[in-house]
Design a protein around this motif. Structure first.
Motif, short mmCIF file in Angstrom:
data_model
loop_
_atom_site.label_atom_id
_atom_site.label_comp_id
_atom_site.label_asym_id
_atom_site.label_seq_id
_atom_site.Cartn_x
_atom_site.Cartn_y
_atom_site.Cartn_z
N ASN A 1 0.86 -1.18 0.00
CA ASN A 1 0.00 0.00 0.00
C ASN A 1 0.90 1.23 0.00
N THR A 2 0.71 2.14 -0.93
CA THR A 2 1.55 3.34 -1.00
C THR A 2 0.92 4.55 -0.31
N GLU A 3 -0.30 4.37 0.21
CA GLU A 3 -0.92 5.43 1.00
C GLU A 3 -0.48 5.22 2.45
N ILE A 4 0.49 6.02 2.88
CA ILE A 4 1.17 5.78 4.15
C ILE A 4 0.81 6.87 5.16
N PRO A 5 0.30 6.47 6.33
CA PRO A 5 0.11 7.48 7.38
C PRO A 5 1.49 7.90 7.88
N CYS A 6 1.84 9.15 7.63
CA CYS A 6 3.22 9.59 7.79
C CYS A 6 3.30 10.95 8.48
N ILE A 7 4.40 11.17 9.20
CA ILE A 7 4.64 12.44 9.86
C ILE A 7 6.12 12.76 9.77
N ASN A 8 6.45 14.03 9.63
CA ASN A 8 7.85 14.45 9.59
C ASN A 8 8.39 14.49 11.01
N GLU A 9 9.66 14.14 11.18
CA GLU A 9 10.27 14.12 12.51
C GLU A 9 10.25 15.49 13.19
N LYS A 10 10.08 16.57 12.41
CA LYS A 10 10.05 17.93 12.97
C LYS A 10 8.65 18.36 13.39
N ASP A 11 7.65 17.57 13.02
CA ASP A 11 6.27 17.94 13.34
C ASP A 11 6.00 17.85 14.84
N GLY A 12 4.96 18.53 15.26
CA GLY A 12 4.65 18.61 16.67
C GLY A 12 3.69 17.53 17.16
N PHE A 13 3.54 17.52 18.46
CA PHE A 13 2.71 16.56 19.16
C PHE A 13 1.27 16.56 18.65
N PHE A 14 0.67 17.73 18.47
CA PHE A 14 -0.74 17.79 18.07
C PHE A 14 -0.98 17.23 16.68
N LYS A 15 -0.04 17.42 15.78
CA LYS A 15 -0.21 16.82 14.45
C LYS A 15 -0.18 15.30 14.57
N GLY A 16 0.73 14.78 15.37
CA GLY A 16 0.80 13.34 15.60
C GLY A 16 -0.47 12.81 16.22
N ILE B 1 -5.52 9.36 15.18
CA ILE B 1 -6.92 9.01 15.41
C ILE B 1 -7.34 7.87 14.48
N ASP B 2 -6.88 7.91 13.24
CA ASP B 2 -7.29 6.91 12.26
C ASP B 2 -6.27 5.81 12.01
N HIS B 3 -5.12 5.85 12.72
CA HIS B 3 -4.05 4.89 12.45
C HIS B 3 -3.38 4.43 13.75
N PRO B 4 -3.12 3.13 13.87
CA PRO B 4 -2.46 2.64 15.09
C PRO B 4 -1.01 3.12 15.23
N PHE B 5 -0.38 3.44 14.08
CA PHE B 5 0.95 4.03 14.12
C PHE B 5 1.17 4.91 12.90
N LEU B 6 2.09 5.84 13.05
CA LEU B 6 2.49 6.73 11.96
C LEU B 6 3.95 6.47 11.65
N CYS B 7 4.30 6.46 10.39
CA CYS B 7 5.70 6.36 10.01
C CYS B 7 6.32 7.75 10.14
N VAL B 8 7.50 7.81 10.71
CA VAL B 8 8.20 9.08 10.92
C VAL B 8 9.35 9.14 9.92
N VAL B 9 9.42 10.25 9.17
CA VAL B 9 10.46 10.42 8.14
C VAL B 9 11.12 11.79 8.29
N ASP B 10 12.29 11.93 7.66
CA ASP B 10 12.92 13.25 7.60
C ASP B 10 12.51 13.92 6.29
N ASP B 11 13.13 15.04 5.97
CA ASP B 11 12.76 15.81 4.77
C ASP B 11 13.02 15.05 3.47
N GLU B 12 13.94 14.07 3.49
CA GLU B 12 14.24 13.27 2.29
C GLU B 12 13.45 11.96 2.28
#
Length: 149
Positions: free
Chosen positions: A92-107, A112-123
């Motif tokens: 599946n290429t639709e990935i629940p994802c968050i940037n490592e610089k993002d804040g707590f509230f975005k996470g 809410i809709d995902h048991p985990f989020l993948c954390v990535v850097d800018d690349e």
């Protein structure tokens, strides 16, 4: 009143302390056979795991249902396809994802809709996962500490 100063400001709180590092997260690569991915999923007990390329960039997620769906034939389960197909064929290429610089509230909002989020850097290099469990534990501790004070 001064004790409230000890509590972190949730609007300024990052996610870095809550992330499970990439080294500790089960994952597979794009070119791994489905058989390998199924073994990793079963042994880890996870519902889905990240798919990475050779540079550790996040490319997708693979799960047991995706794998099983890909080997279901009209009259039987075609187990031979487990060694014929690779992860990239069915991930599946639709990935629940968050940037490592993002804040707590975005996470918190995304979890809410995902048991985990993948954390990535800018690349899009995979840095780890942020679990709903880790976020809820943090909220629980925060609320408990703020009500005690």
């Amino acid at each position: 009143m001064a004790k409230h100063m000890d509590l972190p400001n949730l609007y300024e709180t990052g996610i870095d302390d809550l992330v499970i590092s990439a080294e500790k997260v089960a994952h597979v690569q794009l070119t791994n056979p489905l058989e390998h991915a199924m073994l990793i999923l079963i042994k880890s007990g996870y519902s889905s795991i990240p798919v990475l390329d050779t540079q550790y960039r996040l490319k997708g997620l693979i799960s047991q249902p995706l794998i099983l769906d890909s080997i279901l034939g009209i009259e039987r389960i075609e187990f031979e396809k487990l060694s014929e197909y690779v992860v990239e064929d069915v991930m599946n290429t639709e990935i629940p994802c968050i940037n490592e610089k993002d804040g707590f509230f975005k996470g918190l909002k995304l979890s809410i809709d995902h048991p985990f989020l993948c954390v990535v850097d800018d690349e899009f290099i995979f840095k780890g996962i942020l679990t709903r469990r880790a976020l809820l534990k943090f909220v629980n501790r925060y609320l408990h500490e703020s009500s005690v004070r």
